[in-house]
Motif scaffolding. Structure first.
Motif, PDB file in Angstrom:
ATOM      1  N   ASN A  89       3.141 -14.834  19.024  1.00 38.10           N
ATOM      2  CA  ASN A  89       4.222 -13.821  18.646  1.00 38.10           C
ATOM      3  C   ASN A  89       4.303 -13.596  16.965  1.00 38.10           C
ATOM      4  OD1 ASN A  89       5.099 -13.149  21.340  1.00 38.10           O
ATOM      5  ND2 ASN A  89       6.379 -14.998  21.371  1.00 38.10           N
ATOM      6  N   LEU A  90       3.210 -13.794  16.409  1.00 41.86           N
ATOM      7  CA  LEU A  90       3.159 -13.570  15.013  1.00 41.86           C
ATOM      8  C   LEU A  90       2.361 -12.169  14.442  1.00 41.86           C
ATOM      9  CD1 LEU A  90       2.190 -17.193  13.386  1.00 41.86           C
ATOM     10  CD2 LEU A  90       4.298 -16.094  13.464  1.00 41.86           C
ATOM     11  N   LEU A  91       2.885 -11.280  13.854  1.00 46.23           N
ATOM     12  CA  LEU A  91       2.101 -10.434  13.163  1.00 46.23           C
ATOM     13  C   LEU A  91       0.847 -10.943  12.588  1.00 46.23           C
ATOM     14  CD1 LEU A  91       1.812  -7.301  13.119  1.00 46.23           C
ATOM     15  CD2 LEU A  91       3.163  -7.570  10.835  1.00 46.23           C
ATOM     16  N   ALA A  92      -0.149 -10.470  12.891  1.00 41.96           N
ATOM     17  CA  ALA A  92      -1.633 -11.119  12.258  1.00 41.96           C
ATOM     18  C   ALA A  92      -2.480 -10.032  12.220  1.00 41.96           C
ATOM     19  CB  ALA A  92      -2.082 -12.201  13.149  1.00 41.96           C
ATOM     20  N   GLY A  93      -3.438 -10.028  11.189  1.00 41.59           N
ATOM     21  CA  GLY A  93      -4.311  -9.259  10.759  1.00 41.59           C
ATOM     22  C   GLY A  93      -4.548  -8.996   9.322  1.00 41.59           C
ATOM     23  N   ARG A  94      -5.439  -7.962   9.226  1.00 39.92           N
ATOM     24  CA  ARG A  94      -5.749  -7.891   7.652  1.00 39.92           C
ATOM     25  C   ARG A  94      -5.003  -6.611   7.113  1.00 39.92           C
ATOM     26  NH1 ARG A  94     -12.123  -9.017   6.119  1.00 39.92           N
ATOM     27  NH2 ARG A  94     -11.856 -11.435   6.562  1.00 39.92           N
ATOM     28  N   LEU A  95      -4.560  -6.542   5.861  1.00 35.76           N
ATOM     29  CA  LEU A  95      -3.992  -5.383   5.101  1.00 35.76           C
ATOM     30  C   LEU A  95      -4.863  -5.157   3.896  1.00 35.76           C
ATOM     31  CD1 LEU A  95      -1.666  -3.290   5.153  1.00 35.76           C
ATOM     32  CD2 LEU A  95      -0.415  -4.782   3.790  1.00 35.76           C
ATOM     33  N   LYS A  96      -5.590  -3.997   3.977  1.00 42.43           N
ATOM     34  CA  LYS A  96      -6.426  -3.894   3.087  1.00 42.43           C
ATOM     35  C   LYS A  96      -5.960  -2.447   2.065  1.00 42.43           C
ATOM     36  CE  LYS A  96     -10.613  -4.997   5.734  1.00 42.43           C
ATOM     37  NZ  LYS A  96     -12.024  -4.385   6.105  1.00 42.43           N
ATOM     38  N   ILE A  97      -5.710  -2.771   0.624  1.00 42.58           N
ATOM     39  CA  ILE A  97      -5.091  -1.762  -0.012  1.00 42.58           C
ATOM     40  C   ILE A  97      -6.039  -1.740  -1.276  1.00 42.58           C
ATOM     41  CG2 ILE A  97      -3.186  -1.085  -1.559  1.00 42.58           C
ATOM     42  CD1 ILE A  97      -1.512  -2.891   0.503  1.00 42.58           C
ATOM     43  N   SER A  98      -6.264  -0.569  -1.885  1.00 46.17           N
ATOM     44  CA  SER A  98      -7.038  -0.393  -3.012  1.00 46.17           C
ATOM     45  C   SER A  98      -6.085   0.246  -3.891  1.00 46.17           C
ATOM     46  CB  SER A  98      -8.179   0.554  -2.888  1.00 46.17           C
ATOM     47  OG  SER A  98      -8.891   0.901  -4.096  1.00 46.17           O
ATOM     48  N   LEU A 137     -11.192   4.750  -0.079  1.00 44.07           N
ATOM     49  CA  LEU A 137     -10.474   5.694   0.848  1.00 44.07           C
ATOM     50  C   LEU A 137     -11.195   6.671   1.652  1.00 44.07           C
ATOM     51  CD1 LEU A 137      -6.976   5.959   1.555  1.00 44.07           C
ATOM     52  CD2 LEU A 137      -7.125   7.938   0.079  1.00 44.07           C
ATOM     53  N   GLU A 138     -12.079   7.706   0.894  1.00 42.39           N
ATOM     54  CA  GLU A 138     -12.814   8.165   1.822  1.00 42.39           C
ATOM     55  C   GLU A 138     -13.914   7.720   2.655  1.00 42.39           C
ATOM     56  OE1 GLU A 138     -13.637  12.042  -1.190  1.00 42.39           O
ATOM     57  OE2 GLU A 138     -14.611  10.262  -1.677  1.00 42.39           O
ATOM     58  N   ASN A 139     -14.223   6.289   2.430  1.00 39.68           N
ATOM     59  CA  ASN A 139     -14.850   5.683   3.436  1.00 39.68           C
ATOM     60  C   ASN A 139     -14.297   4.805   4.419  1.00 39.68           C
ATOM     61  OD1 ASN A 139     -17.310   6.563   1.866  1.00 39.68           O
ATOM     62  ND2 ASN A 139     -17.527   4.707   0.630  1.00 39.68           N
ATOM     63  N   ASN A 140     -13.147   5.119   4.529  1.00 36.90           N
ATOM     64  CA  ASN A 140     -12.046   4.476   5.501  1.00 36.90           C
ATOM     65  C   ASN A 140     -12.158   2.893   5.419  1.00 36.90           C
ATOM     66  OD1 ASN A 140     -10.268   4.584   7.542  1.00 36.90           O
ATOM     67  ND2 ASN A 140     -11.649   4.344   9.026  1.00 36.90           N
ATOM     68  N   GLU A 141     -12.444   2.566   4.064  1.00 36.13           N
ATOM     69  CA  GLU A 141     -12.562   0.979   3.847  1.00 36.13           C
ATOM     70  C   GLU A 141     -11.175   0.318   3.844  1.00 36.13           C
ATOM     71  OE1 GLU A 141     -15.108   0.918   0.534  1.00 36.13           O
ATOM     72  OE2 GLU A 141     -16.927   1.419   1.687  1.00 36.13           O
ATOM     73  N   VAL A 142     -10.159   1.086   3.391  1.00 35.13           N
ATOM     74  CA  VAL A 142      -8.890   0.650   3.210  1.00 35.13           C
ATOM     75  C   VAL A 142      -7.802   1.069   4.099  1.00 35.13           C
ATOM     76  CG1 VAL A 142      -9.340  -0.100   0.739  1.00 35.13           C
ATOM     77  CG2 VAL A 142      -8.480   1.902   1.176  1.00 35.13           C
ATOM     78  N   ASP A 143      -6.770   0.506   4.063  1.00 35.28           N
ATOM     79  CA  ASP A 143      -5.660   0.940   4.851  1.00 35.28           C
ATOM     80  C   ASP A 143      -4.812   2.009   4.167  1.00 35.28           C
ATOM     81  OD1 ASP A 143      -5.928  -0.557   7.474  1.00 35.28           O
ATOM     82  OD2 ASP A 143      -5.179  -2.313   6.361  1.00 35.28           O
ATOM     83  N   PHE A 144      -4.521   1.614   2.718  1.00 36.54           N
ATOM     84  CA  PHE A 144      -3.830   2.486   1.913  1.00 36.54           C
ATOM     85  C   PHE A 144      -4.339   2.446   0.625  1.00 36.54           C
ATOM     86  CE2 PHE A 144      -0.662   0.622   5.031  1.00 36.54           C
ATOM     87  CZ  PHE A 144      -0.135   1.697   5.391  1.00 36.54           C
ATOM     88  N   ALA A 145      -3.975   3.516  -0.147  1.00 38.08           N
ATOM     89  CA  ALA A 145      -4.191   3.425  -1.726  1.00 38.08           C
ATOM     90  C   ALA A 145      -3.082   3.650  -2.541  1.00 38.08           C
ATOM     91  CB  ALA A 145      -5.169   4.261  -2.117  1.00 38.08           C
ATOM     92  N   LEU A 146      -3.087   3.229  -3.876  1.00 36.37           N
ATOM     93  CA  LEU A 146      -1.722   3.504  -4.758  1.00 36.37           C
ATOM     94  C   LEU A 146      -2.448   4.190  -5.830  1.00 36.37           C
ATOM     95  CD1 LEU A 146       1.263   3.298  -5.287  1.00 36.37           C
ATOM     96  CD2 LEU A 146       0.515   0.970  -6.509  1.00 36.37           C
ATOM     97  N   VAL A 147      -2.081   5.490  -6.067  1.00 34.70           N
ATOM     98  CA  VAL A 147      -2.468   6.229  -7.182  1.00 34.70           C
ATOM     99  C   VAL A 147      -1.222   7.053  -8.098  1.00 34.70           C
ATOM    100  CG1 VAL A 147      -4.658   6.901  -6.003  1.00 34.70           C
ATOM    101  CG2 VAL A 147      -2.741   8.265  -5.668  1.00 34.70           C
ATOM    102  N   THR A 279      -3.385   0.147  11.978  1.00 36.85           N
ATOM    103  CA  THR A 279      -3.339  -1.038  12.753  1.00 36.85           C
ATOM    104  C   THR A 279      -1.798  -1.556  12.870  1.00 36.85           C
ATOM    105  OG1 THR A 279      -3.434  -2.606  10.699  1.00 36.85           O
ATOM    106  CG2 THR A 279      -5.310  -1.863  11.857  1.00 36.85           C
ATOM    107  N   SER A 280      -1.604  -2.566  13.603  1.00 35.65           N
ATOM    108  CA  SER A 280      -0.086  -2.952  13.632  1.00 35.65           C
ATOM    109  C   SER A 280       0.401  -3.563  12.417  1.00 35.65           C
ATOM    110  CB  SER A 280       0.096  -3.967  14.861  1.00 35.65           C
ATOM    111  OG  SER A 280      -0.736  -5.048  14.419  1.00 35.65           O
ATOM    112  N   VAL A 281      -0.416  -4.113  11.585  1.00 37.65           N
ATOM    113  CA  VAL A 281      -0.164  -4.723  10.152  1.00 37.65           C
ATOM    114  C   VAL A 281       0.192  -3.485   9.290  1.00 37.65           C
ATOM    115  CG1 VAL A 281      -1.290  -5.867   8.177  1.00 37.65           C
ATOM    116  CG2 VAL A 281      -1.428  -6.827  10.649  1.00 37.65           C
ATOM    117  N   ALA A 282      -0.850  -2.323   9.317  1.00 36.96           N
ATOM    118  CA  ALA A 282      -0.524  -1.486   8.428  1.00 36.96           C
ATOM    119  C   ALA A 282       0.871  -0.596   8.618  1.00 36.96           C
ATOM    120  CB  ALA A 282      -1.809  -0.698   8.326  1.00 36.96           C
ATOM    121  N   THR A 283       1.064  -0.446  10.090  1.00 33.30           N
ATOM    122  CA  THR A 283       2.174   0.156  10.319  1.00 33.30           C
ATOM    123  C   THR A 283       3.512  -0.518  10.051  1.00 33.30           C
ATOM    124  OG1 THR A 283       0.999   1.075  12.313  1.00 33.30           O
ATOM    125  CG2 THR A 283       3.377   0.940  12.646  1.00 33.30           C
ATOM    126  N   ALA A 284       3.493  -1.818  10.332  1.00 38.14           N
ATOM    127  CA  ALA A 284       4.549  -2.656  10.131  1.00 38.14           C
ATOM    128  C   ALA A 284       4.791  -2.830   8.425  1.00 38.14           C
ATOM    129  CB  ALA A 284       4.351  -4.106  10.208  1.00 38.14           C
TER     130      ALA A 284
END
Length: 316
Positions: A89-98, A137-147, A279-284
């Protein structure tokens, strides 16, 4: 074959950085330790994984294929850990941000509560230049980017976060020498630029073009931190995001020049591909930011107006 996951991780890092030194820094290991792991991994193959030409390390074609396979193996190994956590019952996974370079002053605060609450989440955050951020971002390598400047030509979702305010800044000595009041006076001072393609550079040049200003470009540097150090050293003035100047303004090392028409500003946006399945992590994470961003920004960046006013008053 008797390779370990650690050896795979070390070799994958070497293949990505192309350097024993950089890999050691990233892995928090000594250079000899990285070299030993590479040798032990290489000993299991008849074909060379790397070659050195003119003191520069290169990954062979065979090594590139092994690196691609290593990445898949490590992803599957991580998936096992995430599945185990999910059953607990733990939220688990990777969060990728550029993140663009000046975004490093913002993103850690947006991530802090989320990472503390969800210990099963692994964070991969790349702080780099704007072009690399957009490419990932274009290569879909990350969940989010900050610009700070929205890119064109990509179908995106976005969330505005806060204004990115840029001021003309100088060290204390130069600030006392220049009598700068209007934007036309900028033509009389040597300006230090960010590299072509950066969000800060883009906002600066749009302002100059709109007001028909021809300024002297003293030098061009590739990071905001490098520009700040150059300004501190008295090599020139620059137009900089105030968000990265908190300590220098507070200590009186940098001064904001009270130029008419400033600050010029853009807006920090969290962006992601429009059709991306989060992903569930990115959504959270997105849900938390939507709910808490105003409180976080007020708490962490409420100092900006006060520090700006103090600096300008001190200059005058």
């Amino acid at each position: 074959m008797n390779y370990t996951l650690h050896q795979l991780h070390v070799f994958l890092t070497i293949s990505r950085t192309g350097s024993i030194t950089k890999s050691a820094e990233e892995l928090h290991l000594t250079q000899p330790a990285v070299s030993i792991q590479l040798k032990n991994f290489q000993d299991q193959f008849e074909m060379p994984l790397t070659e050195v030409v003119g003191r520069k390390l290169y990954i062979t074609d065979f090594g590139k294929e092994i690196a691609a396979a290593a990445e898949k193996i490590l992803e599957e190994a991580n998936a096992i850990n995430y599945i185990s956590s999910a059953y607990g019952n733990l939220l688990a996974g990777r969060l990728k941000i550029s993140v663009v370079s000046t975004g490093k002053y913002i993103m850690p605060y947006l991530l802090s509560d989320f990472m503390k609450e969800h210990v099963g989440v692994d964070l991969l955050m790349d702080v780099t230049n704007k072009s690399s951020v957009i490419k990932s971002l274009e290569n879909n390598e990350v969940d989010f980017a900050l610009v700070s400047v929205m890119p064109g030509g990509i179908s995106l979702e976005h969330m505005p976060l806060m204004y990115n305010q840029l001021y003309v800044v100088a060290n204390t000595e130069l600030a006392s020498q220049y009598d700068i009041n209007t934007w036309e006076d900028l033509t009389n001072i040597p300006l230090i630029y960010r590299e072509q393609g950066s969000g800060t550079r883009q906002v600066m040049e749009q302002f100059f073009k709109a007001n028909n200003i021809a300024v002297e470009k003293k030098m061009e540097l590739t990071t905001n931190e490098a520009v700040k150090q150059a300004v501190l050293a008295g090599l020139g003035c620059s137009i900089m995001p105030v968000i990265g100047l908190k300590n220098e303004l507070n200590d009186g090392l940098l001064k904001i020049l009270p130029v008419e028409g400033f600050p010029i500003q853009s807006t920090w946006h969290l962006i992601w591909l429009k059709k991306k399945r989060l992903t569930s992590v990115a959504t959270a994470f997105l849900q938390l930011i939507q709910k808490e961003k105003d409180a976080i920004i007020k708490e962490q960046f409420g100092w900006i107006d006060e520090y700006v006013a103090k600096s300008i008053k001190g200059k005058s």
